[in-house]
Design a protein around this motif. Sequence first.
Motif, PDB file in Angstrom:
ATOM      1  N   THR A 166       0.960  -1.006  -0.014  1.00 12.09           N
ATOM      2  CA  THR A 166       0.076  -0.099   0.221  1.00 12.09           C
ATOM      3  C   THR A 166       1.022   1.305   0.033  1.00 12.09           C
ATOM      4  OG1 THR A 166      -0.193   0.078   2.620  1.00 12.09           O
ATOM      5  CG2 THR A 166      -1.961  -1.151   1.144  1.00 12.09           C
ATOM      6  N   LEU A 167       0.292   2.261  -0.545  1.00 15.03           N
ATOM      7  CA  LEU A 167       0.989   3.681  -0.498  1.00 15.03           C
ATOM      8  C   LEU A 167       0.377   4.304   0.787  1.00 15.03           C
ATOM      9  CD1 LEU A 167       1.186   4.450  -4.108  1.00 15.03           C
ATOM     10  CD2 LEU A 167       2.791   3.381  -2.774  1.00 15.03           C
ATOM     11  N   GLY A 211      -7.762   2.785  -5.494  1.00 16.32           N
ATOM     12  CA  GLY A 211      -7.901   3.626  -4.348  1.00 16.32           C
ATOM     13  C   GLY A 211      -7.245   5.073  -4.631  1.00 16.32           C
ATOM     14  N   GLY A 212      -7.180   5.467  -3.410  1.00 11.46           N
ATOM     15  CA  GLY A 212      -6.496   7.046  -3.894  1.00 11.46           C
ATOM     16  C   GLY A 212      -7.579   7.913  -2.841  1.00 11.46           C
ATOM     17  N   GLY A 226      -4.085   5.887   0.533  1.00  7.24           N
ATOM     18  CA  GLY A 226      -5.094   4.900   0.469  1.00  7.24           C
ATOM     19  C   GLY A 226      -4.989   4.012  -0.806  1.00  7.24           C
ATOM     20  N   VAL A 227      -3.691   4.060  -1.607  1.00  9.37           N
ATOM     21  CA  VAL A 227      -3.617   3.157  -2.631  1.00  9.37           C
ATOM     22  C   VAL A 227      -3.272   1.951  -2.155  1.00  9.37           C
ATOM     23  CG1 VAL A 227      -2.165   3.097  -4.559  1.00  9.37           C
ATOM     24  CG2 VAL A 227      -3.039   5.171  -3.886  1.00  9.37           C
ATOM     25  N   GLU A 228      -3.928   0.904  -3.128  1.00 10.87           N
ATOM     26  CA  GLU A 228      -3.586  -0.444  -2.661  1.00 10.87           C
ATOM     27  C   GLU A 228      -3.181  -0.918  -4.134  1.00 10.87           C
ATOM     28  OE1 GLU A 228      -6.255  -4.498  -2.474  1.00 10.87           O
ATOM     29  OE2 GLU A 228      -6.556  -3.173  -0.721  1.00 10.87           O
ATOM     30  N   ILE A 229      -1.826  -1.847  -4.137  1.00 13.14           N
ATOM     31  CA  ILE A 229      -1.418  -2.598  -5.047  1.00 13.14           C
ATOM     32  C   ILE A 229      -1.281  -4.079  -5.034  1.00 13.14           C
ATOM     33  CG2 ILE A 229       0.598  -2.782  -6.660  1.00 13.14           C
ATOM     34  CD1 ILE A 229       1.402   0.050  -5.618  1.00 13.14           C
TER      35      ILE A 229
END
Length: 115
Positions: free
Chosen positions: A38-39, A112-113, A43-46
């Motif tokens: 995650t970042l 996300g983001g 709120g970013v999921e990879i």
Amino acid sequence: MEPVAVYRLADVTVDHEPSHPDEVVAGEPTTGAVTVTTLDGLGVEIGVWEMSTGAVRDVEAEEAFLVLSGRATIETGASSVTVQRGDVVRLAEGTKTVWTVTEPLRKLYITGGPS
């Protein structure tokens, strides 16, 4: 957090489960996903997502993905597109889709983001 983190996608194992019967359009597809990282604060999921052959319907999250292997057609009702290894795709949140996977699909997704 380390200043550089390497994620070996070839080593990521994705466990599958049968698709929900309400989502299945054809066949007996299975799907699975694993969050890779995650970042923080964004709120970013990879992660890695897979689907076996068959067809399912879905309502998409805001997402971009890179097809790592396999082949599928994504239908939106108004149009369809075939994706395969090396393709980068963006899905708009709320889009109703039907995924028809003809070769088991594996993708690296980013979702996300900020809203």
